[in-house]
Write a protein that holds these residues in place. Structure first.
Motif, PDB file in Angstrom:
ATOM      1  N   ALA A  52     -30.569 -11.745   1.032  1.00 18.83           N
ATOM      2  CA  ALA A  52     -29.911 -10.896   2.112  1.00 18.83           C
ATOM      3  C   ALA A  52     -28.753 -11.474   2.773  1.00 18.83           C
ATOM      4  CB  ALA A  52     -30.891 -10.490   2.893  1.00 18.83           C
ATOM      5  N   LEU A  53     -29.285 -12.799   3.182  1.00 18.94           N
ATOM      6  CA  LEU A  53     -28.113 -13.904   3.791  1.00 18.94           C
ATOM      7  C   LEU A  53     -26.785 -13.810   2.901  1.00 18.94           C
ATOM      8  CD1 LEU A  53     -30.030 -16.240   5.746  1.00 18.94           C
ATOM      9  CD2 LEU A  53     -28.562 -14.928   6.713  1.00 18.94           C
ATOM     10  N   LYS A  54     -27.109 -14.440   1.406  1.00 17.31           N
ATOM     11  CA  LYS A  54     -26.089 -14.454   0.775  1.00 17.31           C
ATOM     12  C   LYS A  54     -25.098 -13.305   0.745  1.00 17.31           C
ATOM     13  CE  LYS A  54     -25.723 -15.491  -4.050  1.00 17.31           C
ATOM     14  NZ  LYS A  54     -26.480 -15.758  -5.118  1.00 17.31           N
ATOM     15  N   MET A  55     -25.678 -12.119   0.462  1.00 17.03           N
ATOM     16  CA  MET A  55     -24.863 -10.812   0.496  1.00 17.03           C
ATOM     17  C   MET A  55     -24.191 -10.635   1.872  1.00 17.03           C
ATOM     18  SD  MET A  55     -26.086  -6.814  -0.160  1.00 17.03           S
ATOM     19  CE  MET A  55     -26.568  -7.078  -1.722  1.00 17.03           C
ATOM     20  N   ALA A  56     -24.819 -10.735   2.934  1.00 11.86           N
ATOM     21  CA  ALA A  56     -24.160 -10.550   4.507  1.00 11.86           C
ATOM     22  C   ALA A  56     -23.141 -11.391   4.532  1.00 11.86           C
ATOM     23  CB  ALA A  56     -25.387 -10.693   5.506  1.00 11.86           C
ATOM     24  N   GLN A  57     -23.414 -12.710   4.212  1.00 10.32           N
ATOM     25  CA  GLN A  57     -22.307 -13.689   4.358  1.00 10.32           C
ATOM     26  C   GLN A  57     -20.940 -13.249   3.538  1.00 10.32           C
ATOM     27  OE1 GLN A  57     -24.791 -17.116   4.183  1.00 10.32           O
ATOM     28  NE2 GLN A  57     -24.759 -17.388   6.292  1.00 10.32           N
ATOM     29  N   GLN A  58     -21.250 -12.681   2.189  1.00 10.99           N
ATOM     30  CA  GLN A  58     -19.962 -12.336   1.539  1.00 10.99           C
ATOM     31  C   GLN A  58     -19.265 -11.265   2.385  1.00 10.99           C
ATOM     32  OE1 GLN A  58     -21.943 -11.213  -2.101  1.00 10.99           O
ATOM     33  NE2 GLN A  58     -21.718 -13.342  -2.984  1.00 10.99           N
ATOM     34  N   ILE A  59     -20.027 -10.181   2.775  1.00  9.87           N
ATOM     35  CA  ILE A  59     -19.468  -9.201   3.454  1.00  9.87           C
ATOM     36  C   ILE A  59     -18.844  -9.588   4.754  1.00  9.87           C
ATOM     37  CG2 ILE A  59     -20.018  -7.123   4.758  1.00  9.87           C
ATOM     38  CD1 ILE A  59     -22.302  -6.437   2.653  1.00  9.87           C
ATOM     39  N   ALA A  60     -19.494 -10.484   5.488  1.00  6.78           N
ATOM     40  CA  ALA A  60     -18.801 -11.238   6.649  1.00  6.78           C
ATOM     41  C   ALA A  60     -17.456 -11.776   6.423  1.00  6.78           C
ATOM     42  CB  ALA A  60     -19.688 -12.164   7.306  1.00  6.78           C
ATOM     43  N   ALA A  61     -17.351 -12.311   5.126  1.00  8.29           N
ATOM     44  CA  ALA A  61     -16.141 -13.049   4.931  1.00  8.29           C
ATOM     45  C   ALA A  61     -14.873 -12.188   4.555  1.00  8.29           C
ATOM     46  CB  ALA A  61     -16.238 -14.131   3.872  1.00  8.29           C
ATOM     47  N   ARG A  62     -15.474 -10.788   4.271  1.00  8.56           N
ATOM     48  CA  ARG A  62     -14.305  -9.778   3.741  1.00  8.56           C
ATOM     49  C   ARG A  62     -13.372  -9.444   4.993  1.00  8.56           C
ATOM     50  NH1 ARG A  62     -15.015  -9.075  -1.489  1.00  8.56           N
ATOM     51  NH2 ARG A  62     -17.255  -9.444  -2.254  1.00  8.56           N
ATOM     52  N   ALA A  63     -12.163  -8.481   4.508  1.00 11.16           N
ATOM     53  CA  ALA A  63     -11.209  -8.309   5.425  1.00 11.16           C
ATOM     54  C   ALA A  63     -12.093  -7.306   6.559  1.00 11.16           C
ATOM     55  CB  ALA A  63     -10.382  -7.348   4.889  1.00 11.16           C
ATOM     56  N   PRO A  64     -12.243  -7.628   7.959  1.00 12.20           N
ATOM     57  CA  PRO A  64     -13.093  -7.417   8.774  1.00 12.20           C
ATOM     58  C   PRO A  64     -12.792  -5.603   9.123  1.00 12.20           C
ATOM     59  CG  PRO A  64     -12.414  -9.279   9.779  1.00 12.20           C
ATOM     60  CD  PRO A  64     -11.657  -8.949   8.478  1.00 12.20           C
ATOM     61  N   LEU A  65     -11.336  -5.369   9.207  1.00 15.31           N
ATOM     62  CA  LEU A  65     -10.986  -3.849   9.345  1.00 15.31           C
ATOM     63  C   LEU A  65     -11.344  -2.978   8.259  1.00 15.31           C
ATOM     64  CD1 LEU A  65      -7.508  -4.320  11.235  1.00 15.31           C
ATOM     65  CD2 LEU A  65      -9.729  -4.174  12.328  1.00 15.31           C
ATOM     66  N   ALA A  66     -11.154  -3.688   7.152  1.00 17.97           N
ATOM     67  CA  ALA A  66     -11.389  -2.833   5.893  1.00 17.97           C
ATOM     68  C   ALA A  66     -13.123  -2.619   5.713  1.00 17.97           C
ATOM     69  CB  ALA A  66     -11.027  -3.390   4.767  1.00 17.97           C
ATOM     70  N   VAL A  67     -13.784  -3.406   6.224  1.00 19.08           N
ATOM     71  CA  VAL A  67     -15.235  -3.431   5.924  1.00 19.08           C
ATOM     72  C   VAL A  67     -15.542  -2.214   6.983  1.00 19.08           C
ATOM     73  CG1 VAL A  67     -17.238  -4.467   6.789  1.00 19.08           C
ATOM     74  CG2 VAL A  67     -15.768  -5.645   5.489  1.00 19.08           C
ATOM     75  N   ILE A  68     -15.213  -2.171   8.264  1.00 23.91           N
ATOM     76  CA  ILE A  68     -15.446  -1.211   9.089  1.00 23.91           C
ATOM     77  C   ILE A  68     -15.152   0.011   8.716  1.00 23.91           C
ATOM     78  CG2 ILE A  68     -15.224  -0.403  11.479  1.00 23.91           C
ATOM     79  CD1 ILE A  68     -16.822  -3.222  11.264  1.00 23.91           C
ATOM     80  N   ALA A  69     -13.884   0.106   8.167  1.00 24.74           N
ATOM     81  CA  ALA A  69     -13.221   1.412   7.649  1.00 24.74           C
ATOM     82  C   ALA A  69     -14.219   1.922   6.591  1.00 24.74           C
ATOM     83  CB  ALA A  69     -11.681   1.236   7.429  1.00 24.74           C
ATOM     84  N   ALA A  70     -14.560   0.851   5.626  1.00 24.13           N
ATOM     85  CA  ALA A  70     -15.281   1.395   4.616  1.00 24.13           C
ATOM     86  C   ALA A  70     -16.691   2.070   4.888  1.00 24.13           C
ATOM     87  CB  ALA A  70     -15.702   0.143   3.635  1.00 24.13           C
ATOM     88  N   LYS A  71     -17.289   1.092   6.025  1.00 25.62           N
ATOM     89  CA  LYS A  71     -18.642   1.812   6.461  1.00 25.62           C
ATOM     90  C   LYS A  71     -18.266   3.022   6.881  1.00 25.62           C
ATOM     91  CE  LYS A  71     -22.145   1.160  10.198  1.00 25.62           C
ATOM     92  NZ  LYS A  71     -23.031   0.273  10.358  1.00 25.62           N
ATOM     93  N   ASN A  72     -17.321   3.280   8.008  1.00 27.32           N
ATOM     94  CA  ASN A  72     -17.261   4.747   8.542  1.00 27.32           C
ATOM     95  C   ASN A  72     -16.771   5.797   7.614  1.00 27.32           C
ATOM     96  OD1 ASN A  72     -17.494   3.471  11.182  1.00 27.32           O
ATOM     97  ND2 ASN A  72     -15.318   3.249  11.413  1.00 27.32           N
ATOM     98  N   SER A  73     -16.270   5.562   6.436  1.00 31.31           N
ATOM     99  CA  SER A  73     -15.902   6.463   5.387  1.00 31.31           C
ATOM    100  C   SER A  73     -16.963   7.020   4.530  1.00 31.31           C
ATOM    101  CB  SER A  73     -14.943   5.967   4.516  1.00 31.31           C
ATOM    102  OG  SER A  73     -13.616   5.590   5.472  1.00 31.31           O
ATOM    103  N   VAL A  74     -17.724   5.786   4.320  1.00 32.83           N
ATOM    104  CA  VAL A  74     -19.180   6.134   3.352  1.00 32.83           C
ATOM    105  C   VAL A  74     -19.938   7.124   4.320  1.00 32.83           C
ATOM    106  CG1 VAL A  74     -21.080   5.164   2.340  1.00 32.83           C
ATOM    107  CG2 VAL A  74     -18.901   4.136   1.830  1.00 32.83           C
TER     108      VAL A  74
END
Ligand code: CO8
Length: 255
Positions: A187-209
């Motif tokens: 879980a930490l490995k996955m979370a750290q990968q997500i945390a390293a991705r483009a922050p604005l795009a991650v939030i936009a992706a979450k909101n859109s899904v």
């Protein structure tokens, strides 16, 4: 970060692990614990250095075995408790549930609020509220139905059917299963990968899904809240919870 009484916060760089910490009652969610989760998520939301959260349970047996029955026996969760659930669902960063054992009732509903559910091989999922003379009250009737479909959701909610980790994977409730010993690591490995991705795009992706997932959710949640609250005036709710605490089978009266 604030020190909390019922949860532990464990920072790992940009990832925060929030651990439900009442193992003596299988991490049953009392109102103060749910309020603390909501409060901690507000703190995390405000910390730009934190990009992803993992929710997991203390001990080897449970993620959370539901809302605290001893607390609910006397009275329905009040509006403040309901508000804590709404605040958790409104958290704006990625939320991963690492389900390390039983996820029942409110525990399952907490996992359902998360964006990604990962399970240990020993995880089990269920909405056994019917055994207490009540129904799920924190979104289970809505979110579970959208994920697993009507027939299985009905079986789980009307007849307290539990799912193993393998079944949960098959029906799309969880996205991966890991051995218990490596669940948090993965879980930490996955979370750290997500945390390293483009922050604005991650939030936009979450909101859109979530926009796809949440269509009509508000109206459905209102129906569930109303039905859930109404059951707390019934003799069967008192009997169901008293029977659980007295470790005997309930005798239903239908009133
Ligand atoms: N609440 C309070 N205490 C609990 C709970 C719970 N949900 N689950 C377990 N415990 C306690 C037990 O009472 C026991 O305490 P003690 O040692 O003092 O007797 C301890 O945890 C260990 O549990 P058991 O001895 O029962 O362990 P077993 O291995 O025999 O059984 C089970 C494990 C099957 C998980 C069993 O404990 C069980 O059935 N628990 C209840 C599960 C349940 O019904 N969950 C749903 C609760 S209702 C709910 O979640 C509604 C959500 C509404 C949210 C709405 C908010 C607005």
């Amino acid at each position: 970060m604030t020190q909390y009484q019922h949860i532990l916060l464990e920072p790992h760089g940009a990832v925060m692990v929030v651990r439900l910490n009442r193992p003596q009652v299988l991490n049953a969610l009392n109102a103060p614990m749910v309020a603390e989760i909501a409060e901690a998520l507000v703190e995390i939301a405000l910390d730009a250095g934190l990009r992803c959260v993992i929710l997991t349970g203390s001990g080897s047996r449970a993620f959370a075995a539901g809302a605290d029955i001893a607390e609910m026996q006397g009275a329905a969760p009040d509006a403040r408790a309901a508000q804590s659930w709404v605040r958790i669902a409104g958290f704006n960063k990625p939320l991963i549930a690492a389900v390390n054992g039983l996820a029942l009732g409110g525990g399952m509903e907490l996992a359902l609020i998360c964006d990604i559910i990962l399970a240990s091989e020993t995880a089990r999922f269920g909405q056994p509220e019917i055994n207490l003379g009540i129904i799920p009250g924190a979104g289970g009737t809505q979110r579970l139905t959208k994920i697993v479909g009507k027939s299985l959701a009905m079986e789980m909610i009307l007849n307290a059917r539990m799912l193993s980790a393998d079944e949960a994977l098959r029906v799309g409730l969880v996205s991966s299963i890991y051995p218990s010993e490596t669940l948090l690591h993965n879980a930490l490995k996955m979370a750290q990968q997500i945390a390293a991705r483009a922050p604005l795009a991650v939030i936009a992706a979450k909101n859109s899904v979530n926009a796809a997932f949440d269509a009509h959710l508000t109206a459905g949640l209102a129906v569930e809240r109303e039905q859930f609250a109404a059951l707390f005036g019934s003799e069967d709710q008192r009997e169901g919870m008293t029977a659980f605490l007295e470790k005997r089978r309930p005798v239903w009266k239908g009133k």
